[in-house]
Scaffold this motif. Structure first.
Motif, PDB file in Angstrom:
ATOM      1  N   VAL A  31      27.230  -6.575  19.763  1.00 31.39           N
ATOM      2  CA  VAL A  31      27.030  -7.976  19.972  1.00 31.39           C
ATOM      3  C   VAL A  31      26.747  -8.775  18.673  1.00 31.39           C
ATOM      4  O   VAL A  31      27.074  -9.885  18.617  1.00 31.39           O
ATOM      5  CB  VAL A  31      25.947  -8.115  21.037  1.00 31.39           C
ATOM      6  CG1 VAL A  31      25.604  -9.516  21.217  1.00 31.39           C
ATOM      7  CG2 VAL A  31      26.459  -7.592  22.198  1.00 31.39           C
ATOM      8  N   ARG A  32      25.921  -8.249  17.906  1.00 29.20           N
ATOM      9  CA  ARG A  32      25.178  -8.863  16.636  1.00 29.20           C
ATOM     10  C   ARG A  32      26.481  -9.191  15.726  1.00 29.20           C
ATOM     11  O   ARG A  32      26.373 -10.075  14.629  1.00 29.20           O
ATOM     12  CB  ARG A  32      24.022  -8.059  16.042  1.00 29.20           C
ATOM     13  CG  ARG A  32      22.744  -8.252  16.845  1.00 29.20           C
ATOM     14  CD  ARG A  32      21.710  -7.244  15.804  1.00 29.20           C
ATOM     15  NE  ARG A  32      20.498  -7.360  17.033  1.00 29.20           N
ATOM     16  CZ  ARG A  32      19.914  -5.994  16.766  1.00 29.20           C
ATOM     17  NH1 ARG A  32      20.064  -5.052  16.034  1.00 29.20           N
ATOM     18  NH2 ARG A  32      18.752  -6.119  17.621  1.00 29.20           N
ATOM     19  N   SER A  33      27.366  -8.015  15.780  1.00 27.45           N
ATOM     20  CA  SER A  33      28.430  -8.293  14.657  1.00 27.45           C
ATOM     21  C   SER A  33      29.569  -9.285  14.975  1.00 27.45           C
ATOM     22  O   SER A  33      30.378  -9.699  14.222  1.00 27.45           O
ATOM     23  CB  SER A  33      29.106  -6.947  14.516  1.00 27.45           C
ATOM     24  OG  SER A  33      29.835  -6.612  15.623  1.00 27.45           O
ATOM     25  N   HIS A  34      29.272 -10.193  16.210  1.00 28.37           N
ATOM     26  CA  HIS A  34      30.436 -11.206  16.646  1.00 28.37           C
ATOM     27  C   HIS A  34      30.121 -12.426  15.734  1.00 28.37           C
ATOM     28  O   HIS A  34      28.992 -12.614  15.403  1.00 28.37           O
ATOM     29  CB  HIS A  34      30.188 -11.245  18.092  1.00 28.37           C
ATOM     30  CG  HIS A  34      31.300 -12.291  18.489  1.00 28.37           C
ATOM     31  ND1 HIS A  34      31.278 -13.698  18.579  1.00 28.37           N
ATOM     32  CD2 HIS A  34      32.496 -11.961  19.298  1.00 28.37           C
ATOM     33  CE1 HIS A  34      32.312 -13.855  18.932  1.00 28.37           C
ATOM     34  NE2 HIS A  34      33.023 -13.168  19.528  1.00 28.37           N
ATOM     35  N   LYS A  35      31.172 -13.002  15.254  1.00 28.22           N
ATOM     36  CA  LYS A  35      31.107 -14.018  14.570  1.00 28.22           C
ATOM     37  C   LYS A  35      30.062 -15.275  15.040  1.00 28.22           C
ATOM     38  O   LYS A  35      29.699 -15.935  14.301  1.00 28.22           O
ATOM     39  CB  LYS A  35      32.462 -14.783  14.344  1.00 28.22           C
ATOM     40  CG  LYS A  35      33.303 -15.012  15.738  1.00 28.22           C
ATOM     41  CD  LYS A  35      34.603 -15.724  15.304  1.00 28.22           C
ATOM     42  CE  LYS A  35      35.180 -15.980  16.489  1.00 28.22           C
ATOM     43  NZ  LYS A  35      36.550 -16.851  16.164  1.00 28.22           N
ATOM     44  N   ASN A  36      30.181 -15.337  16.189  1.00 24.44           N
ATOM     45  CA  ASN A  36      29.368 -16.350  16.757  1.00 24.44           C
ATOM     46  C   ASN A  36      27.852 -16.140  17.202  1.00 24.44           C
ATOM     47  O   ASN A  36      26.905 -16.969  17.738  1.00 24.44           O
ATOM     48  CB  ASN A  36      29.892 -16.986  18.361  1.00 24.44           C
ATOM     49  CG  ASN A  36      31.130 -17.503  18.103  1.00 24.44           C
ATOM     50  OD1 ASN A  36      31.496 -18.368  17.014  1.00 24.44           O
ATOM     51  ND2 ASN A  36      32.261 -17.384  19.299  1.00 24.44           N
ATOM     52  N   TRP A  37      27.310 -14.748  16.953  1.00 26.71           N
ATOM     53  CA  TRP A  37      26.108 -14.470  17.082  1.00 26.71           C
ATOM     54  C   TRP A  37      25.001 -15.373  16.509  1.00 26.71           C
ATOM     55  O   TRP A  37      23.995 -15.772  17.276  1.00 26.71           O
ATOM     56  CB  TRP A  37      25.793 -13.083  16.694  1.00 26.71           C
ATOM     57  CG  TRP A  37      24.201 -12.729  16.869  1.00 26.71           C
ATOM     58  CD1 TRP A  37      23.521 -12.450  16.034  1.00 26.71           C
ATOM     59  CD2 TRP A  37      23.769 -12.029  18.110  1.00 26.71           C
ATOM     60  NE1 TRP A  37      22.454 -11.927  16.474  1.00 26.71           N
ATOM     61  CE2 TRP A  37      22.543 -11.787  17.809  1.00 26.71           C
ATOM     62  CE3 TRP A  37      24.209 -12.238  19.328  1.00 26.71           C
ATOM     63  CZ2 TRP A  37      21.462 -11.467  18.647  1.00 26.71           C
ATOM     64  CZ3 TRP A  37      23.508 -11.802  20.430  1.00 26.71           C
ATOM     65  CH2 TRP A  37      21.892 -11.496  19.944  1.00 26.71           C
ATOM     66  N   ASP A  38      25.346 -15.702  15.344  1.00 28.55           N
ATOM     67  CA  ASP A  38      24.264 -16.595  14.413  1.00 28.55           C
ATOM     68  C   ASP A  38      24.230 -18.126  14.879  1.00 28.55           C
ATOM     69  O   ASP A  38      23.383 -18.688  14.791  1.00 28.55           O
ATOM     70  CB  ASP A  38      24.564 -16.501  13.178  1.00 28.55           C
ATOM     71  CG  ASP A  38      24.248 -15.142  12.475  1.00 28.55           C
ATOM     72  OD1 ASP A  38      23.474 -14.608  12.986  1.00 28.55           O
ATOM     73  OD2 ASP A  38      24.918 -14.803  11.459  1.00 28.55           O
ATOM     74  N   LYS A  39      25.292 -18.408  15.912  1.00 33.66           N
ATOM     75  CA  LYS A  39      25.246 -19.763  16.356  1.00 33.66           C
ATOM     76  C   LYS A  39      24.408 -19.879  17.492  1.00 33.66           C
ATOM     77  O   LYS A  39      24.259 -21.162  17.892  1.00 33.66           O
ATOM     78  CB  LYS A  39      26.738 -19.890  16.578  1.00 33.66           C
ATOM     79  CG  LYS A  39      27.589 -20.289  15.458  1.00 33.66           C
ATOM     80  CD  LYS A  39      28.987 -20.490  15.879  1.00 33.66           C
ATOM     81  CE  LYS A  39      29.930 -20.304  14.900  1.00 33.66           C
ATOM     82  NZ  LYS A  39      31.218 -20.595  15.030  1.00 33.66           N
ATOM     83  N   LEU A  40      24.117 -18.614  18.084  1.00 36.08           N
ATOM     84  CA  LEU A  40      23.366 -18.910  19.305  1.00 36.08           C
ATOM     85  C   LEU A  40      21.955 -19.122  18.960  1.00 36.08           C
ATOM     86  O   LEU A  40      21.157 -18.627  17.992  1.00 36.08           O
ATOM     87  CB  LEU A  40      23.288 -17.474  20.185  1.00 36.08           C
ATOM     88  CG  LEU A  40      24.605 -17.028  20.634  1.00 36.08           C
ATOM     89  CD1 LEU A  40      24.569 -15.542  21.187  1.00 36.08           C
ATOM     90  CD2 LEU A  40      25.218 -18.013  21.845  1.00 36.08           C
ATOM     91  N   PRO A  41      21.067 -19.748  20.165  1.00 34.87           N
ATOM     92  CA  PRO A  41      19.706 -20.209  19.679  1.00 34.87           C
ATOM     93  C   PRO A  41      18.864 -18.885  19.842  1.00 34.87           C
ATOM     94  O   PRO A  41      19.358 -18.052  20.587  1.00 34.87           O
ATOM     95  CB  PRO A  41      19.534 -21.259  20.674  1.00 34.87           C
ATOM     96  CG  PRO A  41      20.616 -21.300  21.751  1.00 34.87           C
ATOM     97  CD  PRO A  41      21.636 -20.613  21.128  1.00 34.87           C
ATOM     98  N   CYS A  42      17.887 -18.835  19.342  1.00 29.76           N
ATOM     99  CA  CYS A  42      16.909 -17.572  19.709  1.00 29.76           C
ATOM    100  C   CYS A  42      16.629 -17.171  21.085  1.00 29.76           C
ATOM    101  O   CYS A  42      16.693 -15.861  21.481  1.00 29.76           O
ATOM    102  CB  CYS A  42      15.453 -17.767  18.854  1.00 29.76           C
ATOM    103  SG  CYS A  42      15.737 -17.918  17.015  1.00 29.76           S
TER     104      CYS A  42
END
Length: 87
Positions: A31-42
């Motif tokens: 899940v963390r390797s998906h390109k959108n992971w960092d776009k999600l709020p905490c």
């Protein structure tokens, strides 16, 4: 209850800690390797990780222990509430 007793009880519910940890970390890595992971709020990232944690516990432990699914519903509801609040 002593720590040892708690560990024994949890082991009966969730299986071997090291085995469960490998499962949970494998799920989280995907899940963390998906390109959108960092776009999600905490709050959404934490809810997803906790849901994956509960899935890992369920797979490795007592599959008749319904509390894992109850907790999954709770984490999903917390994330949904934050989205609806506009946070």
């Amino acid at each position: 209850m002593s720590v040892e007793e708690t560990i024994k009880q949890r082991g009966e519910l969730y299986g071997d800690f090291a085995d469960a940890a490998h499962t949970m970390q494998d799920l989280k890595i995907v899940v963390r390797s998906h390109k959108n992971w960092d776009k999600l709020p905490c709050d959404q990232r934490e809810a997803i990780e906790m849901i994956l944690h509960k899935i890992g516990r369920h797979i490795n432990g007592d599959h008749q222990y319904s509390d894992n699914f109850h907790d999954i519903g709770g984490y999903a509801k917390l994330a949904e509430d934050e989205i609806l609040r506009g946070n």
